[in-house]
Design a protein around this motif. Structure first.
Motif, short mmCIF file in Angstrom:
data_model
loop_
_atom_site.label_atom_id
_atom_site.label_comp_id
_atom_site.label_asym_id
_atom_site.label_seq_id
_atom_site.Cartn_x
_atom_site.Cartn_y
_atom_site.Cartn_z
N PHE A 1 0.77 -1.32 0.11
CA PHE A 1 0.06 0.09 0.16
C PHE A 1 0.82 1.36 -0.03
N ASN A 2 2.26 1.10 0.40
CA ASN A 2 3.13 2.39 0.27
C ASN A 2 3.27 2.45 -1.16
N TRP A 3 3.36 1.23 -1.94
CA TRP A 3 3.76 1.09 -3.47
C TRP A 3 2.52 1.82 -4.39
N ILE A 4 1.49 1.86 -3.71
CA ILE A 4 0.35 2.44 -4.72
C ILE A 4 -0.61 3.39 -3.86
N MET A 5 0.19 4.30 -2.71
CA MET A 5 -0.35 4.98 -1.79
C MET A 5 -1.21 6.11 -2.64
N ASN B 1 -2.72 -0.45 -18.08
CA ASN B 1 -2.20 0.19 -16.73
C ASN B 1 -2.98 -0.68 -15.59
N THR B 2 -3.78 -1.53 -15.81
CA THR B 2 -4.07 -2.37 -14.50
C THR B 2 -2.96 -2.63 -13.74
N LYS B 3 -2.89 -2.67 -12.32
CA LYS B 3 -1.81 -3.02 -11.66
C LYS B 3 -2.20 -4.42 -10.90
N VAL B 4 -1.17 -5.47 -11.05
CA VAL B 4 -1.61 -6.68 -10.58
C VAL B 4 -0.59 -7.08 -9.45
N PHE B 5 -0.85 -7.35 -8.20
CA PHE B 5 -0.05 -7.77 -7.11
C PHE B 5 0.01 -9.17 -7.12
N LYS C 1 7.08 -5.46 -14.74
CA LYS C 1 7.47 -5.41 -13.39
C LYS C 1 7.63 -3.98 -12.92
N TYR C 2 6.79 -3.55 -11.92
CA TYR C 2 6.84 -2.26 -11.48
C TYR C 2 7.39 -2.25 -10.02
N ARG C 3 7.48 -3.23 -9.20
CA ARG C 3 7.92 -3.36 -7.95
C ARG C 3 8.03 -4.61 -7.55
N GLN C 4 9.13 -4.97 -6.60
CA GLN C 4 9.53 -6.36 -6.42
C GLN C 4 10.23 -6.13 -5.07
N ASN C 5 9.91 -7.33 -4.06
CA ASN C 5 10.42 -7.38 -2.70
C ASN C 5 10.32 -8.89 -2.36
N TYR D 1 7.20 -11.08 -3.24
CA TYR D 1 6.01 -10.47 -3.92
C TYR D 1 6.32 -9.08 -4.83
N LEU D 2 5.38 -8.95 -5.93
CA LEU D 2 5.62 -8.27 -7.10
C LEU D 2 4.35 -7.24 -7.29
N LEU D 3 4.64 -6.22 -8.02
CA LEU D 3 3.54 -5.45 -8.35
C LEU D 3 3.95 -5.18 -9.85
N TYR D 4 2.79 -5.66 -10.71
CA TYR D 4 3.11 -5.64 -12.23
C TYR D 4 2.11 -4.51 -12.76
N LYS D 5 2.48 -3.71 -13.58
CA LYS D 5 1.61 -2.89 -14.55
C LYS D 5 1.32 -3.28 -16.03
N ILE D 6 -0.03 -3.38 -16.37
CA ILE D 6 0.07 -4.03 -17.53
C ILE D 6 0.01 -2.86 -18.60
#
Length: 193
Positions: free
Chosen positions: A42-46, A152-156, A174-178, A185-190
């Protein structure tokens, strides 16, 4: 009459339901997303706001509850195929007095195999862990092929770190990863165009 045993209660971290605890049934297949990972996501998509969210393997529903609590999303659709877990989700939604959450009692792959009339802004994918990540890759493929995603859908996504590498199409950026403990866990942007 035997009283139901609960494994524990999970706290919602922030937002309008901050510190509210939802009940989680005693079920070995549940692996609620840890507080640290939720906070990180939620910090990533704040600064993002989404109209709707799809929670593909809802389980406890904590990711969707947290997102609605923080006002990152307006409405959520949760898919769950375990009857006891589904019933507990219903109770938690009633407890939170939330009207913008809908539940689907079905197999996720079956649901995603059909063409969707709705494209989602934010999607959570946290299936049962599997060494080969087959379920995870199938889920992503069905989302892409059956009109569940928009540009631009984001997928966690969450999966076990010591499992096969995840192979997705080039549209999944790949938008974020940790990593935390045994979880990647990763956050992707389509990106369709």
């Amino acid at each position: 009459m035997k009283k139901k045993k609960y494994l524990n209660k999970i706290s919602i971290i922030a937002g309008k339901w901050k510190n509210k605890k939802i009940k989680v049934i005693n079920n070995k297949i549940l692996k609620p997303t840890m507080n640290f990972i939720r906070e990180n996501l939620f910090n990533w998509i704040m600064n993002d706001t989404y109209l709707n969210c799809l929670d593909c393997y809802a389980g406890t529903g904590i990711l969707s509850f947290e997102a609605i609590s923080r006002k990152n999303i307006y409405s959520a659709t949760l898919i769950e195929n375990n009857k006891k877990i589904f019933q507990q989700l219903k109770k938690n939604i009633y407890f939170l007095t939330e009207n913008n959450i809908s539940l689907i009692f079905d197999n996720t792959l079956k649901v995603l195999s059909k063409k969707s009339n709705i494209q989602y802004d934010l999607i959570f994918i946290d299936p049962p862990f599997c060494q080969k990540n087959i379920l995870l890759e199938k889920t992503c493929m069905l989302l892409e092929n059956n009109n569940w995603l928009k540009n631009n859908t984001k997928v966690f996504i969450q999966y076990k770190t010591k499992s096969n590498k995840l192979f997705l199409s080039k549209k999944w950026i790949k938008y974020r990863q940790n990593k935390f403990g045994i979880v990647t866990y990763l956050l992707y942007k389509i990106a369709f165009f």
